[in-house]
Enzyme design. Structure first.
Site, PDB file in Angstrom:
ATOM      1  N   ARG A  48     -68.542  -0.276 -16.711  1.00  0.00           N
ATOM      2  CA  ARG A  48     -67.143  -0.817 -16.305  1.00  0.00           C
ATOM      3  C   ARG A  48     -67.295  -1.224 -15.009  1.00  0.00           C
ATOM      4  O   ARG A  48     -66.510  -2.237 -14.526  1.00  0.00           O
ATOM      5  CB  ARG A  48     -65.854   0.375 -16.722  1.00  0.00           C
ATOM      6  N   TYR A 101     -50.012 -24.535 -19.147  1.00  0.00           N
ATOM      7  CA  TYR A 101     -50.695 -23.989 -20.401  1.00  0.00           C
ATOM      8  C   TYR A 101     -49.658 -22.911 -21.142  1.00  0.00           C
ATOM      9  O   TYR A 101     -49.187 -22.154 -20.466  1.00  0.00           O
ATOM     10  CB  TYR A 101     -52.179 -23.711 -20.335  1.00  0.00           C
ATOM     11  N   ASP A 173     -56.137 -22.924 -11.457  1.00  0.00           N
ATOM     12  CA  ASP A 173     -56.898 -22.919 -12.825  1.00  0.00           C
ATOM     13  C   ASP A 173     -57.757 -23.958 -13.110  1.00  0.00           C
ATOM     14  O   ASP A 173     -57.037 -25.307 -13.099  1.00  0.00           O
ATOM     15  CB  ASP A 173     -55.725 -22.867 -14.076  1.00  0.00           C
ATOM     16  N   LYS A 198     -64.506 -21.903 -22.202  1.00  0.00           N
ATOM     17  CA  LYS A 198     -64.709 -23.332 -22.423  1.00  0.00           C
ATOM     18  C   LYS A 198     -65.819 -24.089 -21.827  1.00  0.00           C
ATOM     19  O   LYS A 198     -66.942 -23.838 -22.365  1.00  0.00           O
ATOM     20  CB  LYS A 198     -63.328 -24.007 -21.581  1.00  0.00           C
TER      21      LYS A 198
END
Length: 378
Positions: A48, A101, A173, A198
Site C-alpha cells: 500500500r 466531465y 486534468d 485513457k
C-alpha cells in the site's frame, strides 16, 4: 535523455539488476522481508505504501510531465478526489469548469459537497469570470483542457496566474491531451491529473489514475494521502499502464492524424451543424491550443441537424466506431454524452446538448473510419 519518446521507454525502467530483464517485473506481493526491524530493502515494507512496479510507473509519469513527484491510483476519479482533499479542507471553495466531465461534477455535487466543500462552475476561458468566482476561501481552480465533451480550450498559463494571485492552486486534468501533447506543469499549473485508463494505458484494458507535481512539499502531502487512504493500483495494473506508455508518442501522432481528417469531413457534412475540434481554425480556442499543445488530440464532438433522435440513431449505425464509454484506446469509440458519460449532469447548468455525439478517434485506417461515419450519417 529528455526526448519524450525516449523517456516513455526508459524513465523508471532500468533493466532488472538481478536478471537483466529489460521489462520491469510485476512485483505481485503484498509485503516485503525486512533485514531487521526498520531495515528495509529499497524502502519497501508493504505494497500500500510502495511497490516496485508502481514506483517504475510513477517515476516514468513524473518524467513525462516534467514533474518531480507522481502518485498513482485505482482510477482517475480516485486521483481527482485525492488532489482536492490534499489541498482543501471543509469550508473551502473550488472553481470548476462549467463544461466539466460528468464524473467531476458528480464528485463535487454528491461527495465533496457533503464533506463541506463548495464549488462554482465557471467558463474558464473567460478570465474575468474566473476572477469574479474566486472567494477568500478558494483554495483550488480545477481545469480541463480540452474539456470533456465540448472540447473547450482553457489557457493554462493565464489560469495559473489568476489562481496564484489569489493564493489558490491550479490543477489541470490533462487526460484528453496526454503529456505527449501538453505539459501543464511547465505552463504554471501546480497539479496535473490523468485518468491513465485513457491515452496513457491506450488499450482499453486497465483502469487507473495519476497525479504529478513539481513542488516537493505538495508532493509529500499527496503521497501521504495516497498511503493513508490506499486507493492504489495493483502491480499488474501499473505494469499494463507502463507498457502502454511506451508507445504513447507514436499512438498520439496517429490519433491526431486521423482526428484531423475526420473533423474536416464532419465540418463539410450537411447533416452536421457544428464540429467541436480545437484543430479547426474556427474553433474559439484554436489559437490558445496552438500555443500550449503540440497537436490537437484525438477527441471530436459534433452536433447533428436532426437533434437527439439523429444522434441516437447514428450511434447505433456505426460499424467500426464501437458504441461504448471511455476513450483513448487504439480502437475508435462513439457515444451519446447526454445519455452516457454525462448523464449525471442532466438538469444542472452543466447539462450537455442532446444532439451531441462524441468520438474517440482510434488508430485504424483513416479512410475506413471516414467511410463508417459517412454511412452512419446517411
Amino acid at each position: 535523455m529528455d526526448a519524450f519518446e525516449t523517456l516513455a521507454i526508459h524513465a523508471g525502467q532500468e533493466p532488472d539488476p538481478v536478471t537483466g530483464a529489460v521489462v520491469p517485473p510485476i512485483h505481485q506481493t503484498s509485503t516485503y522481508r525486512q533485514d531487521g526491524v526498520g531495515r528495509l530493502r529499497g524502502g519497501y515494507e508493504y505494497s500500500r505504501s510502495a511497490n516496485p512496479t508502481r514506483t517504475a510507473l510513477e517515476e516514468c509519469l513524473a518524467a513525462l510531465e516534467s514533474g518531480t513527484r507522481a502518485t498513482t491510483y485505482a482510477s482517475g476519479l480516485a486521483a481527482e478526489d485525492t488532489a482536492v482533499r490534499s489541498v482543501c479542507a471543509p469550508g473551502d471553495h473550488v472553481v470548476i469548469p462549467d463544461d466539466a466531465y460528468g464524473g467531476t461534477l458528480r464528485l463535487f455535487r454528491k461527495v465533496l459537497a457533503g464533506w463541506g466543500l463548495t464549488y462554482t462552475p465557471v467558463p474558464l476561458a473567460d478570465p474575468d469570470a474566473v476572477r469574479a468566482a474566486i472567494r477568500p476561501e478558494t483554495r483550488l481552480v480545477w481545469c480541463e483542457t480540452p474539456t470533456n465533451p465540448l472540447l473547450g480550450i482553457n489557457d493554462i498559463a493565464a489560469l495559473a496566474q489568476i489562481a496564484h494571485d489569489s493564493g489558490a492552486l491550479l490543477a489541470v486534468d490533462n487526460t484528453f491531451a496526454s503529456p505527449y501533447l501538453q505539459q501543464p506543469l511547465t505552463l504554471g499549473a501546480d497539479i496535473v491529473m490523468h485518468s491513465t485508463t485513457k491515452y496513457l494505458g491506450g488499450h482499453s484494458d486497465v483502469i487507473g489514475g495519476a497525479l504529478v507535481v513539481r513542488d516537493e512539499e505538495l508532493g509529500e502531502r499527496i503521497r501521504f494521502h495516497q498511503f493513508a487512504v490506499g486507493a492504489i493500483p495493483g502491480p499488474f495494473d501499473a505494469w499494463l499502464t507502463l507498457r502502454g506508455i511506451k508507445t504513447l508518442g507514436v499512438r498520439m501522432d496517429r490519433h491526431c492524424d486521423n482526428a484531423e481528417r475526420v473533423a474536416r469531413m464532419l465540418a463539410g457534412h450537411p447533416g452536421v451543424t457544428q464540429v467541436l475540434y480545437p484543430g479547426l481554425a474556427d474553433h474559439p480556442g484554436h489559437e490558445v491550443a496552438r500555443k500550449q499543445m503540440r497537436r490537437f488530440g484525438g477527441m471530436i464532438s459534433f452536433r447533428l441537424a436532426g437533434g437527439e433522435r439523429a444522434a441516437l440513431e447514428m450511434c447505433g449505425r456505426t460499424r467500426l466506431f464501437t458504441l461504448a464509454e471511455s476513450l483513448g484506446g487504439v480502437e475508435s469509440l462513439i457515444e451519446h454524452p447526454a445519455r452516457m458519460t454525462h448523464s449525471s449532469a442532466a438538469g444542472t447548468p452543466l447539462e450537455v446538448p442532446a444532439d451531441l455525439v462524441r468520438l474517440s478517434v482510434g488508430i485504424e485506417n483513416a479512410d475506413d473510419l471516414i467511410a463508417d461515419l459517412t454511412q452512419a450519417l446517411a
